[in-house]
Scaffold this motif. Structure first.
Motif, short mmCIF file in Angstrom:
data_model
loop_
_atom_site.label_atom_id
_atom_site.label_comp_id
_atom_site.label_asym_id
_atom_site.label_seq_id
_atom_site.Cartn_x
_atom_site.Cartn_y
_atom_site.Cartn_z
N PRO A 1 0.83 -1.21 0.00
CA PRO A 1 0.00 0.00 0.00
C PRO A 1 0.86 1.25 0.00
O PRO A 1 1.87 1.33 0.71
N GLY A 2 0.43 2.21 -0.81
CA GLY A 2 1.21 3.44 -0.97
C GLY A 2 2.22 3.39 -2.09
O GLY A 2 2.80 4.42 -2.46
N GLY A 3 2.45 2.21 -2.63
CA GLY A 3 3.43 2.04 -3.69
C GLY A 3 2.89 2.40 -5.07
O GLY A 3 1.75 2.86 -5.20
N SER A 4 3.73 2.19 -6.07
CA SER A 4 3.38 2.55 -7.44
C SER A 4 3.67 1.40 -8.40
O SER A 4 4.56 0.57 -8.15
N LEU A 5 2.93 1.38 -9.48
CA LEU A 5 3.17 0.47 -10.59
C LEU A 5 2.84 1.21 -11.87
O LEU A 5 1.98 2.11 -11.87
N ARG A 6 3.49 0.81 -12.96
CA ARG A 6 3.11 1.34 -14.27
C ARG A 6 2.76 0.16 -15.18
O ARG A 6 3.60 -0.70 -15.44
N LEU A 7 1.54 0.16 -15.65
CA LEU A 7 1.09 -0.86 -16.59
C LEU A 7 1.30 -0.36 -18.02
O LEU A 7 1.16 0.83 -18.29
N SER A 8 1.61 -1.29 -18.89
CA SER A 8 1.77 -0.98 -20.31
C SER A 8 0.88 -1.89 -21.14
O SER A 8 0.58 -3.02 -20.75
N CYS A 9 0.48 -1.38 -22.28
CA CYS A 9 -0.36 -2.16 -23.21
C CYS A 9 0.10 -1.87 -24.62
O CYS A 9 0.19 -0.70 -25.01
N ALA A 10 0.37 -2.91 -25.38
CA ALA A 10 0.80 -2.76 -26.77
C ALA A 10 0.09 -3.78 -27.64
O ALA A 10 -0.48 -4.75 -27.14
N ALA A 11 0.13 -3.55 -28.94
CA ALA A 11 -0.43 -4.47 -29.92
C ALA A 11 0.69 -4.86 -30.87
O ALA A 11 0.91 -4.19 -31.88
N PRO A 12 1.41 -5.93 -30.55
CA PRO A 12 2.55 -6.33 -31.37
C PRO A 12 2.18 -6.51 -32.84
O PRO A 12 1.21 -7.19 -33.18
N GLY A 13 2.93 -5.82 -33.71
CA GLY A 13 2.68 -5.94 -35.14
C GLY A 13 1.57 -5.05 -35.66
O GLY A 13 1.27 -5.06 -36.86
N SER A 14 0.92 -4.31 -34.77
CA SER A 14 -0.18 -3.42 -35.16
C SER A 14 0.03 -2.04 -34.56
O SER A 14 0.92 -1.85 -33.74
N THR A 15 -0.77 -1.12 -34.98
CA THR A 15 -0.70 0.23 -34.43
C THR A 15 -1.93 0.51 -33.58
O THR A 15 -3.03 0.03 -33.88
N LEU A 16 -1.75 1.27 -32.52
CA LEU A 16 -2.87 1.68 -31.68
C LEU A 16 -3.37 3.07 -32.06
O LEU A 16 -4.33 3.56 -31.48
N LYS A 17 -2.73 3.68 -33.05
CA LYS A 17 -3.00 5.08 -33.36
C LYS A 17 -4.47 5.40 -33.61
O LYS A 17 -4.97 6.41 -33.14
N PRO A 18 -5.22 4.55 -34.34
CA PRO A 18 -6.61 4.93 -34.62
C PRO A 18 -7.58 4.69 -33.46
O PRO A 18 -8.73 5.11 -33.55
N MET B 1 0.12 4.16 -11.85
CA MET B 1 -0.71 4.02 -10.65
C MET B 1 0.14 4.35 -9.43
O MET B 1 1.12 3.65 -9.15
N ASN B 2 -0.24 5.41 -8.74
CA ASN B 2 0.47 5.84 -7.54
C ASN B 2 -0.45 5.73 -6.32
O ASN B 2 -1.67 5.61 -6.46
N SER B 3 0.16 5.78 -5.16
CA SER B 3 -0.61 5.72 -3.90
C SER B 3 -1.59 4.56 -3.91
O SER B 3 -2.78 4.72 -3.59
N LEU B 4 -1.11 3.41 -4.28
CA LEU B 4 -1.99 2.25 -4.43
C LEU B 4 -2.58 1.82 -3.11
O LEU B 4 -1.94 1.92 -2.04
N LYS B 5 -3.83 1.34 -3.18
CA LYS B 5 -4.58 0.90 -2.02
C LYS B 5 -4.95 -0.57 -2.19
O LYS B 5 -5.06 -1.05 -3.33
N PRO B 6 -5.22 -1.28 -1.10
CA PRO B 6 -5.64 -2.68 -1.24
C PRO B 6 -6.86 -2.84 -2.14
O PRO B 6 -6.98 -3.84 -2.86
N GLU B 7 -7.75 -1.88 -2.15
CA GLU B 7 -8.95 -1.97 -2.99
C GLU B 7 -8.65 -1.79 -4.47
O GLU B 7 -9.55 -1.96 -5.31
N ASP B 8 -7.42 -1.46 -4.82
CA ASP B 8 -7.03 -1.41 -6.23
C ASP B 8 -6.66 -2.79 -6.77
O ASP B 8 -6.39 -2.94 -7.97
N GLY C 1 -6.62 11.54 -9.35
CA GLY C 1 -5.53 12.09 -8.55
C GLY C 1 -4.44 11.09 -8.23
O GLY C 1 -3.38 11.47 -7.73
N ARG C 2 -4.68 9.81 -8.50
CA ARG C 2 -3.69 8.77 -8.19
C ARG C 2 -3.19 8.07 -9.46
O ARG C 2 -2.03 7.67 -9.53
#
Length: 122
Positions: free
Chosen positions: A13-30, A82-89, A65-66
């Motif tokens: 709790p209180g920590g941070s994570l950064r999630l990433s999402c990509a589409a290998p071989g494709s573009t997300l631009k549209p 994701m910052n200030s993470l809580k157990p409910e996250d 805000g988080r």
């Protein structure tokens, strides 16, 4: 067209994570993009979304805000800081893409990733 999430894990709790999402071989631009999460025994809920240009964003009240969503069309990746993470996250976090329209409702989205587990616990 396949979406792949990464970056989940166990954090205190209180920590941070950064999630990433990509589409290998494709573009997300549209695509408008969204992040959703699902906790055990609960329905999938919208966390954050952004339009195809990454300009307009929206957040669930519970994460405002988080959490910060960003879209890098040059890299073909969408992020959820994701910052200030809580157990409910805690839950499985899904990335989704919409061909038209955006928002925090799962029905808006056409493509989904397999999800990445986020656990917030001491």
């Amino acid at each position: 067209f396949q979406l792949v999430e990464s970056g989940g894990g166990l954090v205190q709790p209180g920590g941070s994570l950064r999630l990433s999402c990509a589409a290998p071989g494709s573009t997300l631009k549209p695509y408008d993009m969204g992040w959703f999460r699902q906790a055990p025994g609960k329905e999938r809920e919208g966390v954050s979304c952004t339009d195809s240009g990454g300009i307009n964003t929206d957040y669930a009240d519970s994460v405002k805000g988080r959490f910060t969503i960003s879209k890098d069309n040059a890299k073909g990746t969408v992020y959820l800081q994701m910052n200030s993470l809580k157990p409910e996250d805690t839950g499985v976090y899904y990335c989704a893409a919409a061909a038209g329209g955006w928002g925090l409702s799962p029905e808006e989205y056409d493509y989904w990733g397999q999800g990445t587990q986020v656990t917030v616990s001491s």
